[in-house]
Write an enzyme that holds these catalytic residues in place. Structure first.
Site, PDB file in Angstrom:
ATOM      1  N   CYS A  46       0.891  -1.159   0.000  1.00  0.00           N
ATOM      2  CA  CYS A  46       0.000   0.000   0.000  1.00  0.00           C
ATOM      3  C   CYS A  46       0.927   1.207   0.000  1.00  0.00           C
ATOM      4  CB  CYS A  46      -0.913   0.011   1.223  1.00  0.00           C
ATOM      5  SG  CYS A  46      -1.899   1.517   1.313  1.00  0.00           S
TER       6      CYS A  46
ATOM      7  N   CYS B 173      -0.417   4.296   2.232  1.00  0.00           N
ATOM      8  CA  CYS B 173      -0.569   4.190   3.691  1.00  0.00           C
ATOM      9  C   CYS B 173      -0.216   2.774   4.126  1.00  0.00           C
ATOM     10  CB  CYS B 173      -1.953   4.617   4.144  1.00  0.00           C
ATOM     11  SG  CYS B 173      -3.302   3.999   3.130  1.00  0.00           S
ATOM     12  N   SER B 174      -1.178   1.975   4.529  1.00  0.00           N
ATOM     13  CA  SER B 174      -0.844   0.671   5.093  1.00  0.00           C
ATOM     14  C   SER B 174      -2.014  -0.284   4.948  1.00  0.00           C
ATOM     15  CB  SER B 174      -0.496   0.833   6.568  1.00  0.00           C
ATOM     16  OG  SER B 174      -1.594   1.430   7.217  1.00  0.00           O
ATOM     17  N   CYS B 175      -2.850  -0.087   3.938  1.00  0.00           N
ATOM     18  CA  CYS B 175      -4.029  -0.945   3.766  1.00  0.00           C
ATOM     19  C   CYS B 175      -3.583  -2.393   3.590  1.00  0.00           C
ATOM     20  CB  CYS B 175      -4.832  -0.478   2.559  1.00  0.00           C
ATOM     21  SG  CYS B 175      -5.345   1.242   2.735  1.00  0.00           S
TER      22      CYS B 175
END
Lengths: 214, 109
Positions: free
Chosen positions: A111, A114-116
């Site tokens: 991602c 971000c950090s999905c």
């Protein structure tokens, strides 16, 4: 998984004391929200327990089923949320896309913004998945990044990098390792690691799995 | 690719970077609490902050904060900003309570 103990673990002895302004800001928010009745301390405890109960074991069950049941795999690749639900795993409102590694294609997930991450199937993402260096580099030089994880992809194999968003998350079905013919789904699930479902490593070989147990 | 210097700080894909630190790091209790805060505020019961709003808050932190705060510090800053924006809590309430908790902790040591 549902029958896990409902005793919340005490803070670990090595849990750092809050020090930064943001740590105190976070604690202030939770106290005020509890006082205002937005949520209760018990709801907070249960949310943390649910988070701790989710682990890559959920994703491993899905992958092991896909390895042993071609019809299930077809359903999983067509509609991952429905296929996960068949195994009692609720993906929630997020769209989940499952991609399959083959002799010709290796998939890896990131991602960049971000950090999905498919938390419902894998639990919380590891620190490296959230790190700036992984997010920067894996879309630019995936083979070099995979090599840092000890994974060498042959030049003839295409590498596909999937960039997740808040609304669309990916899970990789790794190649089924040789030497595990005739294994049960539960035995196979033990070969399916978190890293193999993110695509930075292959599934464990039966030898590696048995020496890890010894 | 557009001019890299004009990118917002969270838009990292394709930039040059260093080695990836693959050390495992178990979340601390504080990090779990911040994660739970977002889970609860975003759930079907409350619908106070959804994932898109959390992201907007993080992406509005500005380059300096984005680069210096830890992952969950960014979440905490974003959640606080959105809660204030929506009138769920005020900045004054947050500041006072944070100072009280700090004093309480320091008094306990």
């Amino acid at each position: 998984m549902a029958e896990q103990t409902h005793q919340h673990r005490p803070p670990r002895p090595d849990d750092p004391e809050p020090t930064s302004d943001y740590h105190f800001l976070g604690l202030a928010m939770r106290e005020l929200l509890i006082e205002k009745g937005v949520f209760t301390a018990d709801e907070e405890r249960r949310a943390i327990e649910a988070m701790e109960a989710r682990s890559p074991a959920g994703g491993a069950r899905v992958v092991a089923r896909a390895w042993t049941d071609p019809d299930y795999k077809a359903r999983l690749l067509a509609d991952a949320a429905a296929a996960a639900r068949e195994l009692g795993i609720d993906i929630g409102p997020t769209r989940l896309v499952v991609v399959e590694n083959t002799a010709e294609v290796h998939n890896v997930v990131v991602c960049t913004l971000c950090s999905c991450y498919p938390r419902m199937l894998l639990g919380l993402p590891p620190a490296w998945y959230k790190s700036a260096n992984y997010r920067k580099r894996v879309v630019r030089e995936p083979r070099a990044v995979l090599a840092e994880f000890g994974t060498t992809i042959a030049e003839r194999v295409e590498v596909r990098v999937h960039d997740s968003t808040a609304d669309m998350r990916y899970l990789v079905v790794p190649l089924r390792p040789a030497g595990a013919e005739g294994w049960s789904e539960a035995q196979l699930a033990a070969l399916v690691t978190r890293d193999s479902m993110v695509g930075v490593a292959p599934a464990l070989s039966p030898d590696a799995a048995s020496s890890a147990r010894d | 690719m557009s001019d890299e210097s004009k990118r917002p700080p969270h838009d990292l894909g394709g930039l040059a970077g260093g080695p990836i630190d693959t050390d495992e790091h178990e979340p601390t209790f504080w990090e779990q609490r911040i994660d739970a805060l977002q889970v609860l505020l975003g759930d079907k019961v409350r619908r106070i902050i959804d994932t898109a709003e959390l992201r907007r808050g993080i992406e509005s932190l500005g380059p300096e904060a984005y680069d210096t705060l830890s992952y969950y510090e960014r979440w905490a800053a974003s959640i606080a900003a959105v809660l204030v924006e929506k009138g769920v809590v005020t900045e004054g309430e947050l500041d006072r309570r944070a100072a009280e908790i700090r004093a309480r902790r320091e008094g306990a040591q």
